[in-house]
Design a protein around this motif. Structure first.
Motif, short mmCIF file in Angstrom:
data_model
loop_
_atom_site.label_atom_id
_atom_site.label_comp_id
_atom_site.label_asym_id
_atom_site.label_seq_id
_atom_site.Cartn_x
_atom_site.Cartn_y
_atom_site.Cartn_z
N LEU A 126 0.83 -1.21 0.00
CA LEU A 126 0.00 0.00 0.00
C LEU A 126 0.86 1.26 0.00
CD1 LEU A 126 -2.92 -0.93 2.42
CD2 LEU A 126 -3.04 -0.59 -0.07
N GLU A 127 1.92 1.25 0.80
CA GLU A 127 2.81 2.41 0.85
C GLU A 127 3.37 2.72 -0.54
OE1 GLU A 127 7.15 3.74 2.64
OE2 GLU A 127 6.10 2.06 3.60
N PHE A 128 3.83 1.70 -1.23
CA PHE A 128 4.43 1.95 -2.54
C PHE A 128 3.40 2.18 -3.63
CE2 PHE A 128 7.91 0.09 -0.12
CZ PHE A 128 8.78 1.16 -0.22
N LYS B 21 1.39 0.97 -9.71
CA LYS B 21 0.36 1.23 -8.70
C LYS B 21 -0.68 0.11 -8.71
CE LYS B 21 -1.28 5.41 -8.01
NZ LYS B 21 -0.94 5.78 -6.66
N ASP B 22 -1.16 -0.27 -9.88
CA ASP B 22 -2.15 -1.34 -9.98
C ASP B 22 -1.60 -2.65 -9.43
OD1 ASP B 22 -3.99 0.40 -11.10
OD2 ASP B 22 -3.71 -0.34 -13.14
N TYR C 160 -3.04 -4.63 -6.20
CA TYR C 160 -3.44 -6.02 -6.35
C TYR C 160 -2.76 -6.89 -5.29
CZ TYR C 160 -3.42 -10.75 -8.26
OH TYR C 160 -3.53 -12.11 -8.40
N LEU C 161 -1.44 -6.72 -5.13
CA LEU C 161 -0.70 -7.52 -4.17
C LEU C 161 -1.14 -7.21 -2.73
CD1 LEU C 161 2.80 -7.44 -5.88
CD2 LEU C 161 1.32 -9.45 -5.59
N GLY D 152 3.62 -17.41 -7.09
CA GLY D 152 3.00 -16.68 -8.19
C GLY D 152 3.20 -15.19 -8.07
N HIS D 153 3.12 -14.67 -6.84
CA HIS D 153 3.36 -13.24 -6.64
C HIS D 153 4.82 -12.90 -6.94
CE1 HIS D 153 -0.18 -13.03 -3.58
NE2 HIS D 153 -0.58 -13.16 -4.84
#
Length: 158
Positions: A32-34, A44-45, A49-50, A139-140
């Motif tokens: 969220l910070e980044f 950003k997307d 998502y992550l 996967g991430h």
């Protein structure tokens, strides 16, 4: 597999799961910070998502501690953030590359934890649950790696 965690120092599977919840919460905060600090829409997307994925994982683990059924939501394929890549993401400052590398490290550490929990689990259902979580974390890792690869190829071609 890099076994950087000594589960022998953790008293129980439940303590290890609590550690996993902490990892997921920290990962969500990190993403969220980044997400809010990057100017690149694709980055950003991806970070948003992550962050949402980490929130879901923490809830899976909370459910596990509360004795809920151990089912992971079947994940659809992650969006292709590379297709939205913009040249704004890469600047002469490699700080954003460092962020992606830190994100990959976070995903890898969490994957390793879940792999070890799978090995230590008492029954087949628990083993499967933790193996699936490890697979999602991989996967991430691969998603971020692909984004980073796309970014660096773009940089090399300009």
């Amino acid at each position: 597999m890099n076994e950087s965690y000594n589960l022998g120092s953790i008293d129980s599977i439940e303590d290890a799961v609590r550690l996993g919840i902490s990892f997921e919460d920290q990962g969500r905060d990190f993403y969220l910070e980044f997400a809010w600090n990057t100017s690149d829409p694709a980055a950003k997307d991806m970070f948003l998502y992550l962050a949402e994925e980490e929130k879901k994982h923490a809830q899976y683990l909370v459910d596990y501690l509360e004795g809920e059924v151990l089912l992971l939501e079947t994940a659809s394929d992650a969006p292709d953030f590379k297709s939205a890549f913009s040249s704004e993401f890469m600047t002469d400052d490699l700080g954003e590359v460092g962020i992606l590398l830190a994100a990959m490290r976070l995903e890898r550490k969490t994957e390793d934890l879940y792999k070890m929990l799978s090995k230590r689990a008492d029954d087949a259902e628990q083993k499967k649950f933790f193996k699936e979580l490890a697979s999602v974390e991989r996967g991430h890792y691969d998603l971020i790696d692909g984004f980073l690869e796309s970014s660096t190829q773009f940089r090399m071609q300009t």
